[in-house]
Design a protein around this motif. Structure first.
Motif, short mmCIF file in Angstrom:
data_model
loop_
_atom_site.label_atom_id
_atom_site.label_comp_id
_atom_site.label_asym_id
_atom_site.label_seq_id
_atom_site.Cartn_x
_atom_site.Cartn_y
_atom_site.Cartn_z
N LEU A 369 0.89 -0.86 -0.37
CA LEU A 369 -0.03 0.02 0.31
C LEU A 369 1.01 1.27 -0.07
CD1 LEU A 369 -2.93 -0.78 2.48
CD2 LEU A 369 -2.63 -1.07 0.62
N PRO A 370 -0.03 2.46 -0.82
CA PRO A 370 1.20 3.91 -0.56
C PRO A 370 0.85 4.38 0.22
CG PRO A 370 -0.91 2.96 -2.44
CD PRO A 370 -0.45 2.48 -1.45
N ILE A 371 1.45 3.50 1.92
CA ILE A 371 0.65 4.21 2.71
C ILE A 371 2.57 5.12 3.24
CG2 ILE A 371 0.88 4.23 4.98
CD1 ILE A 371 -1.17 2.44 4.33
N ASP A 372 2.76 6.71 4.05
CA ASP A 372 4.37 7.24 4.03
C ASP A 372 4.26 6.17 5.36
OD1 ASP A 372 6.15 8.62 4.41
OD2 ASP A 372 5.23 10.31 4.04
N ASN A 373 5.41 6.00 5.53
CA ASN A 373 5.95 5.58 6.78
C ASN A 373 6.51 6.83 7.82
OD1 ASN A 373 5.26 2.75 6.02
ND2 ASN A 373 7.38 2.13 6.04
N ALA A 374 6.48 7.02 7.22
CA ALA A 374 6.88 8.63 7.95
C ALA A 374 5.91 9.26 9.44
CB ALA A 374 7.40 9.93 7.52
N LEU A 375 4.77 8.77 8.68
CA LEU A 375 3.47 9.19 9.41
C LEU A 375 3.68 8.12 11.25
CD1 LEU A 375 0.68 8.62 6.82
CD2 LEU A 375 1.50 10.72 7.44
N ASP A 434 -12.34 -7.59 -12.02
CA ASP A 434 -13.37 -6.52 -11.71
C ASP A 434 -13.44 -6.32 -9.74
OD1 ASP A 434 -13.71 -5.54 -14.57
OD2 ASP A 434 -16.15 -6.49 -14.75
N ALA A 435 -13.46 -7.39 -9.52
CA ALA A 435 -13.74 -7.04 -7.86
C ALA A 435 -12.28 -6.44 -7.44
CB ALA A 435 -14.26 -8.70 -7.46
N PHE A 436 -10.96 -7.26 -7.90
CA PHE A 436 -10.39 -6.84 -7.81
C PHE A 436 -9.52 -5.01 -7.68
CE2 PHE A 436 -8.88 -10.96 -7.82
CZ PHE A 436 -7.43 -11.16 -6.47
N ALA A 437 -9.71 -4.67 -9.02
CA ALA A 437 -9.94 -2.74 -9.53
C ALA A 437 -10.67 -2.99 -8.45
CB ALA A 437 -10.61 -3.17 -11.13
N TYR A 438 -11.95 -3.09 -8.07
CA TYR A 438 -12.91 -2.31 -7.05
C TYR A 438 -11.89 -1.98 -5.52
CZ TYR A 438 -16.48 -1.33 -4.43
OH TYR A 438 -17.46 -0.43 -2.93
N GLY A 439 -11.75 -3.34 -5.69
CA GLY A 439 -11.25 -3.22 -3.90
C GLY A 439 -9.61 -2.28 -4.01
N ALA A 440 -8.58 -2.97 -4.78
CA ALA A 440 -7.71 -1.97 -5.32
C ALA A 440 -8.11 -0.07 -5.22
CB ALA A 440 -6.96 -1.93 -6.58
N ALA A 441 -8.64 0.02 -6.06
CA ALA A 441 -9.37 1.93 -6.49
C ALA A 441 -9.80 2.00 -4.90
CB ALA A 441 -10.67 2.09 -7.35
N ALA A 442 -10.66 1.36 -3.83
CA ALA A 442 -11.50 1.90 -2.48
C ALA A 442 -9.04 2.27 -1.83
CB ALA A 442 -11.86 0.14 -2.19
N LEU A 443 -8.66 0.75 -2.02
CA LEU A 443 -7.70 1.09 -0.63
C LEU A 443 -6.88 1.95 -1.22
CD1 LEU A 443 -6.49 -2.46 -1.05
CD2 LEU A 443 -7.05 -1.12 1.23
N LYS A 444 -6.59 2.65 -2.32
CA LYS A 444 -5.88 3.67 -2.97
C LYS A 444 -6.84 4.94 -2.17
CE LYS A 444 -4.38 5.87 -7.00
NZ LYS A 444 -4.28 6.65 -8.48
N GLU A 445 -8.15 5.41 -2.58
CA GLU A 445 -8.54 6.58 -1.65
C GLU A 445 -8.50 6.37 -0.35
OE1 GLU A 445 -12.97 6.26 -2.72
OE2 GLU A 445 -12.59 6.51 -5.30
N ARG A 449 -6.62 9.29 2.17
CA ARG A 449 -6.79 10.20 3.45
C ARG A 449 -6.11 9.31 4.75
NH1 ARG A 449 -12.88 7.47 3.06
NH2 ARG A 449 -12.72 7.80 5.93
N VAL A 450 -5.06 7.96 4.97
CA VAL A 450 -4.87 8.06 5.30
C VAL A 450 -3.22 8.89 5.37
CG1 VAL A 450 -2.43 6.52 6.83
CG2 VAL A 450 -5.25 5.84 6.21
N ASN A 451 -2.90 9.53 4.39
CA ASN A 451 -1.64 10.26 4.00
C ASN A 451 -2.19 11.79 3.99
OD1 ASN A 451 0.81 7.89 3.25
ND2 ASN A 451 -0.10 7.70 1.48
N SER A 452 -3.01 12.12 3.95
CA SER A 452 -3.81 13.73 4.07
C SER A 452 -3.76 14.32 5.08
CB SER A 452 -3.58 14.00 2.46
OG SER A 452 -4.83 13.36 2.49
N CYS A 453 -4.97 13.13 6.31
CA CYS A 453 -6.04 13.59 6.69
C CYS A 453 -5.81 13.08 8.45
CB CYS A 453 -7.37 12.75 6.50
SG CYS A 453 -8.30 13.96 4.94
N GLY A 454 -4.24 12.51 8.99
CA GLY A 454 -4.39 13.28 9.79
C GLY A 454 -5.19 12.45 11.18
N ALA A 455 -5.04 12.44 11.46
CA ALA A 455 -5.24 11.54 13.17
C ALA A 455 -7.07 11.33 12.95
CB ALA A 455 -4.48 11.62 14.69
N VAL A 456 -7.74 12.51 12.24
CA VAL A 456 -9.52 12.28 12.81
C VAL A 456 -9.67 11.34 12.19
CG1 VAL A 456 -11.85 13.59 11.35
CG2 VAL A 456 -9.40 14.87 12.30
N ALA A 457 -9.07 10.51 11.06
CA ALA A 457 -9.45 9.61 9.99
C ALA A 457 -8.98 8.21 10.64
CB ALA A 457 -8.80 9.78 8.51
#
Length: 477
Positions: A369-375, A434-445, A449-457
């Protein structure tokens, strides 16, 4: 829809051929309309003919409980033990049906006698409940624990090398590895392990091999007559299309004397003389057929539970053979879908799949997953100065898991290991790309939010951010 045979009928037939993917889902699986089951590996799913057999058995049990529980179900159970033993290439009386792999592992470990100096050796990727069972035994018996690092990606040869090094270390200290526990397929991430070679290593060094094949039967070929493990367990409700919950426990004849009791202990247990003044013969209220071994009798009745899921094994195997085209066709489709789905998901997420040898691929896709480990060190995510990265990562995982279900009506397990977040997609005959594409798109979104929205999310998954999100529906079905 097709005709479903019962326990005494040899047919599970379809009106017309059914293709894997959407058509298989629509014809045979009973999911909610907009639910995408990308987590078959955790709890499995069973098709309509098996559900109908489950209902038939439950109706039969409710119509005459004494007749079913005391007289009828043991016959059904013997049929299912015979069928699953054929699939596993073992003798029928070397296998019994239990509730799940965790129960089966507990049954084995809690029947073994540990003395001072004994050790249980585990791979670090062993399933959490199994590791906790070993930890409990370390609290209540003299046994001590040791672990072989198995952080992925890791080559098979390296796993074997580390295992051998642990054996040599104990030999030089004069301590004993009594038991080694390892998986056929690691749960998270989903990777096939060199369990065949580990069994051989155990045999060569006089170590009892306990093989956790929770992801085993129905997912990969298993030939116990060739493998010759000391103990083997496998869930039937995961990859075999049997209802929750059901598992098989294999104990070869040479070790059945070690299994003194089922877990829980029930009527078929025969105690040794203890010198207790009140010890007397207790009549078994469950009539047992003569000629059954002590081991088999132990597990025929272990208390009043709904035993009907395990009695569906026969119909599940016929569905796989007659509707799906057999084990090879199912496993080939799942592996191919996992391979292609991993590439697709990695492309959508802008990352990569887990680097493993192709021989270690099963019906799982593992994508970073593209999550910034610095977080992990960010004040926005840490609630205290002493929190380690694993604690913070678990908090992020909790957000991802809840949000996937609440907002996208799917679930993809995520683990933080080897310094990165990895998502595990399950492939199955009712899914397609198609199911894999849907799941990956959900994770991307969600990762955005994890990378940009902070502790609220992450910390609460409540308030304006969570409240403003409506559950997505999908057209991939």
């Amino acid at each position: 829809m097709g005709v479903v045979g019962g326990m005494n009928d040899g047919t599970v037939c379809s009106d017309s051929p059914v293709s894997f993917g959407k058509q298989m889902r629509e014809r045979y699986f009973l999911f909610e309309k907009n639910y995408i089951n990308l987590n078959h590996g955790s709890f499995g799913a069973h098709p309509l003919p098996v559900r109908q057999e489950l209902s038939r058995l439950q109706n039969e049990a409710d119509a005459n409980p004494d007749k079913f529980i005391r007289f009828t179900s043991p016959t059904y159970l013997d049929t299912c033990r015979r069928r699953v033993s054929e699939m596993l290439h073992s003798h029928c009386d070397e296998v019994v049906i239990t509730l799940n792999a965790t129960t089966a592992i507990n049954t084995v470990l809690r029947n073994l006698y540990f003395q001072q100096g004994d050790h249980i050796l585990m791979l670090s990727c062993v399933y959490g409940a199994v590791k906790k069972t070993a930890e409990y035994l370390a609290e209540t018996t003299p046994v001590q624990l040791d672990e072989v690092d198995c952080t992925f990606p890791v080559a098979d040869d390296e796993v074997i090398s580390r295992f051998r090094a642990a054996v040599r270390r104990h030999s030089s200290r004069g301590t004993s590895i009594k038991v080694a526990i390892f998986d056929t397929i690691a749960s998270m991430p989903g990777v096939r392990l060199p369990f065949e070679r580990l069994i051989e290593e155990c045999r060569a060094h006089g170590i009892l091999s306990v093989v956790d094949g929770a992801h085993g039967i129905g997912c990969i070929p298993i030939n116990l007559s060739q493998l010759r493990p000391d103990f083997f367990v496998s869930n039937c409700h995961k990859w075999l299309f049997v209802p929750r919950s059901s598992a098989v426990l294999y104990v070869p004849f040479r070790h059945q004397h070690l299994i003194r009791s089922s877990i829980p202990t029930s009527h078929s247990f025969v105690p040794r003389s203890t010198g207790f003044a009140g010890q007397r013969h207790i009549v078994n209220p469950m009539l047992l057929e003569s000629g059954k071994s002590y081991f088999v009798s132990l597990f025929q009745y272990t208390g009043t539970v709904d035993s009907t899921p395990g009695l569906c094994i026969d119909v599940a195997l016929r569905f796989r053979a007659q509707i799906c085209g057999g084990e090879h066709a199912i496993q080939r489709y799942c592996c191919d879908l996992a391979r292609r789905g991993e590439v697709l998901a990695a492309g959508i997420l802008g990352t990569e799949g887990l680097a493993i040898a192709e021989k270690n691929r099963v019906g799982f896709a593992n994508v970073r997953l593209p999550i910034d480990n610095a977080l992990l060190s960010s004040p926005a995510y840490c609630t205290g100065d002493t929190e380690d990265h694993d604690t913070v990562a678990n908090r992020i995982n909790d957000f991802l898991h809840r949000a996937m279900m609440d907002e996208y009506n799917t679930y993809i397990p995520v683990i933080f290991q080897g310094g990165a977040f990895w998502a595990r997609f399950s492939a199955q005959i009712y899914l397609d790309l198609d199911a894999f594409a849907y799941g990956a798109a959900a994770l991307k979104e969600l990762c955005i939010r994890v990378n940009s929205c902070g502790a609220v999310a992450v910390l609460g998954h409540t308030g304006e951010m969570a409240g403003s999100q409506q559950r997505r529906t999908t057209s991939v079905l």
